[in-house]
Design a protein around this motif. Structure first.
Motif, short mmCIF file in Angstrom:
data_model
loop_
_atom_site.label_atom_id
_atom_site.label_comp_id
_atom_site.label_asym_id
_atom_site.label_seq_id
_atom_site.Cartn_x
_atom_site.Cartn_y
_atom_site.Cartn_z
N GLY A 123 0.81 -1.21 0.00
CA GLY A 123 0.00 0.00 0.00
C GLY A 123 0.84 1.26 0.00
O GLY A 123 2.08 1.21 0.02
N ARG A 124 0.14 2.39 -0.04
CA ARG A 124 0.83 3.68 -0.05
C ARG A 124 -0.03 4.73 0.64
O ARG A 124 -1.25 4.55 0.79
N THR A 125 0.62 5.81 1.04
CA THR A 125 -0.15 6.91 1.62
C THR A 125 -0.87 7.66 0.50
O THR A 125 -0.39 7.72 -0.63
N VAL A 126 -2.04 8.21 0.82
CA VAL A 126 -2.82 8.96 -0.15
C VAL A 126 -3.17 10.31 0.48
O VAL A 126 -3.87 10.37 1.48
N LEU A 127 -2.66 11.37 -0.13
CA LEU A 127 -2.87 12.71 0.41
C LEU A 127 -3.72 13.59 -0.50
O LEU A 127 -3.93 14.77 -0.21
N ASP A 128 -4.24 13.03 -1.59
CA ASP A 128 -5.03 13.80 -2.54
C ASP A 128 -6.43 14.08 -2.01
O ASP A 128 -6.96 13.35 -1.17
N ASP A 129 -7.05 15.13 -2.56
CA ASP A 129 -8.44 15.42 -2.21
C ASP A 129 -9.39 14.38 -2.80
O ASP A 129 -10.41 14.04 -2.19
N GLN A 131 -2.64 9.91 11.33
CA GLN A 131 -3.00 10.91 10.33
C GLN A 131 -2.70 10.29 8.96
O GLN A 131 -2.04 9.24 8.87
N PRO A 132 -3.21 10.89 7.88
CA PRO A 132 -3.09 10.26 6.55
C PRO A 132 -1.68 9.89 6.14
O PRO A 132 -1.48 8.92 5.40
N ALA A 164 -7.75 18.89 8.31
CA ALA A 164 -8.14 20.29 8.11
C ALA A 164 -7.11 21.03 7.26
O ALA A 164 -7.47 21.82 6.38
N VAL A 165 -5.82 20.82 7.52
CA VAL A 165 -4.81 21.55 6.77
C VAL A 165 -4.51 20.90 5.42
O VAL A 165 -4.10 21.58 4.47
N LEU A 166 -4.74 19.60 5.31
CA LEU A 166 -4.56 18.93 4.03
C LEU A 166 -5.72 19.19 3.07
O LEU A 166 -5.51 19.38 1.87
N HIS A 167 -6.93 19.19 3.60
CA HIS A 167 -8.11 19.18 2.73
C HIS A 167 -9.13 20.28 3.03
O HIS A 167 -10.12 20.39 2.31
N GLU A 173 -0.70 27.72 7.12
CA GLU A 173 -1.03 28.64 8.21
C GLU A 173 -2.44 29.19 8.06
O GLU A 173 -3.19 29.28 9.05
N GLU A 174 -2.82 29.52 6.84
CA GLU A 174 -4.16 30.06 6.60
C GLU A 174 -5.23 29.02 6.89
O GLU A 174 -6.28 29.32 7.47
N ARG A 175 -4.97 27.78 6.48
CA ARG A 175 -5.95 26.71 6.75
C ARG A 175 -6.03 26.41 8.25
O ARG A 175 -7.11 26.14 8.78
N LEU A 176 -4.89 26.46 8.92
CA LEU A 176 -4.90 26.22 10.36
C LEU A 176 -5.67 27.31 11.08
O LEU A 176 -6.45 27.03 12.00
N ASP A 177 -5.49 28.54 10.66
CA ASP A 177 -6.24 29.66 11.25
C ASP A 177 -7.74 29.45 11.04
O ASP A 177 -8.54 29.60 11.98
#
Length: 303
Positions: free
Chosen positions: A100-106, A179-180, A223-226, A288-292
């Motif tokens: 398998g592999r990690t998946v970080l896409d939307d 986490q992902p 939240a910050v990824l997607h 940073e903007e997504r975290l805010d």
């Protein structure tokens, strides 16, 4: 290294694995006596900062992988550990390789989020014969880094939340970095993205503590990824999967905010491997903007 191989086996290929922060990861292809191959993974702490902490981290991970053997949670199998670099150039851990592999896409996120939630519920259901050490808080009210241009009032209120004593909780077996980026998926080209989880990796921070803390950590990463909405959605998915969170909104807010604020201190460190994995739009400023936006949404929803 070679002394941990079976008679007649040898390393025929090495490949760097990307995405890690604390250690260098390499996949080792081993030729077997019957003419086939098998893969192992070598985790080595090369960076001086993490090398100083390697003995504790690798010892904890080796113990966790031993505890996970034979459970319902798919994790690498421990082959050997050298936490003090007695035999290797660097403190290292050798383990089996998971498919398998990690998946970080939307794309396919709607499918993956419930799978992540069910996997975390399964981890929290484990009752090891020996508890890992208690969790360690990763931030304090005085070390939070408020992003430039952030909603100052929301962040000040969030910081006040973690000045309070931690709420009471029922302890659970925690991954502590769920986490992902630490979950492997079998992604079938002809099927929906992320159709099946094949394993969970990086057990160096395994702890005993509130389920809310693991949920909060995955929520922040989503939240910050997607986008912030996915951070809020994960707690719901966890409960839908049978997980139990803190009883009151104020207790839940404490854990969710604590993790979100802890992330503020690691934005540069965490966002770099995401960009290396193809999410080039996730610059430090974008994260940073997504975290805010996420911290503000938490205070609106639960505060």
């Amino acid at each position: 290294m070679n002394r941990h191989l079976k008679t007649g086996e040898r390393i025929v290929k090495t490949e760097a694995l990307h995405g890690g922060i604390t250690a260098e990861m390499r996949r080792l292809t081993i030729s077997t006596r019957d003419g086939g191959t098998r893969d192992l993974v070598l985790r080595a702490f090369v960076d001086p900062f993490y090398r100083e902490r390697a003995e504790d981290l690798l010892s904890r991970e080796a113990h966790a992988l031993t505890l996970l053997t034979g459970t319902s949670v798919s994790a690498p199998g421990l082959v050997a550990a050298d936490p003090t670099a007695a035999h290797c150039e660097y403190p290292s851990l050798l383990m089996t390789h998971l498919a398998g592999r990690t998946v970080l896409d939307d794309e396919g996120l709607e499918t993956r989020v419930p799978l992540l939630a069910r996997q975390l519920v399964a981890i929290h259901a484990l009752r090891p014969t020996e508890r890992p050490r208690g969790y360690v808080a990763l931030t304090t009210a005085d070390t939070v880094v408020t992003p430039k241009g952030a909603d100052a009032a929301a962040w000040a209120a969030a910081i006040d939340v973690i000045r309070r004593p931690a709420p009471p909780y029922e302890g659970r077996f925690l991954h502590r970095d769920f986490q992902p980026g630490n979950v492997l998926f079998d992604v079938e080209p002809s099927g929906p993205a992320g159709a099946r989880i094949t394993g969970v990796v990086d057990w160096a921070a395994t702890s005993w503590g509130p389920a809310d803390l693991d949920v909060a950590h995955c929520s922040t990463n989503l939240a910050v990824l997607h986008g912030p909405a996915w951070g809020l959605r994960f707690a719901e998915a966890y409960e839908e999967a049978g997980g139990v969170l803190a009883a009151t909104a104020s207790e839940r807010l404490y854990w969710q905010v604590r993790d979100g604020l802890a992330f503020s201190e690691e934005v540069r460190l965490v966002s770099r491997p995401w960009r290396e994995a193809g999410r080039t739009e996730l610059t430090t400023r974008a994260v940073e903007e997504r975290l805010d936006a996420y911290v503000t949404a938490l205070m609106d929803a639960l505060g």
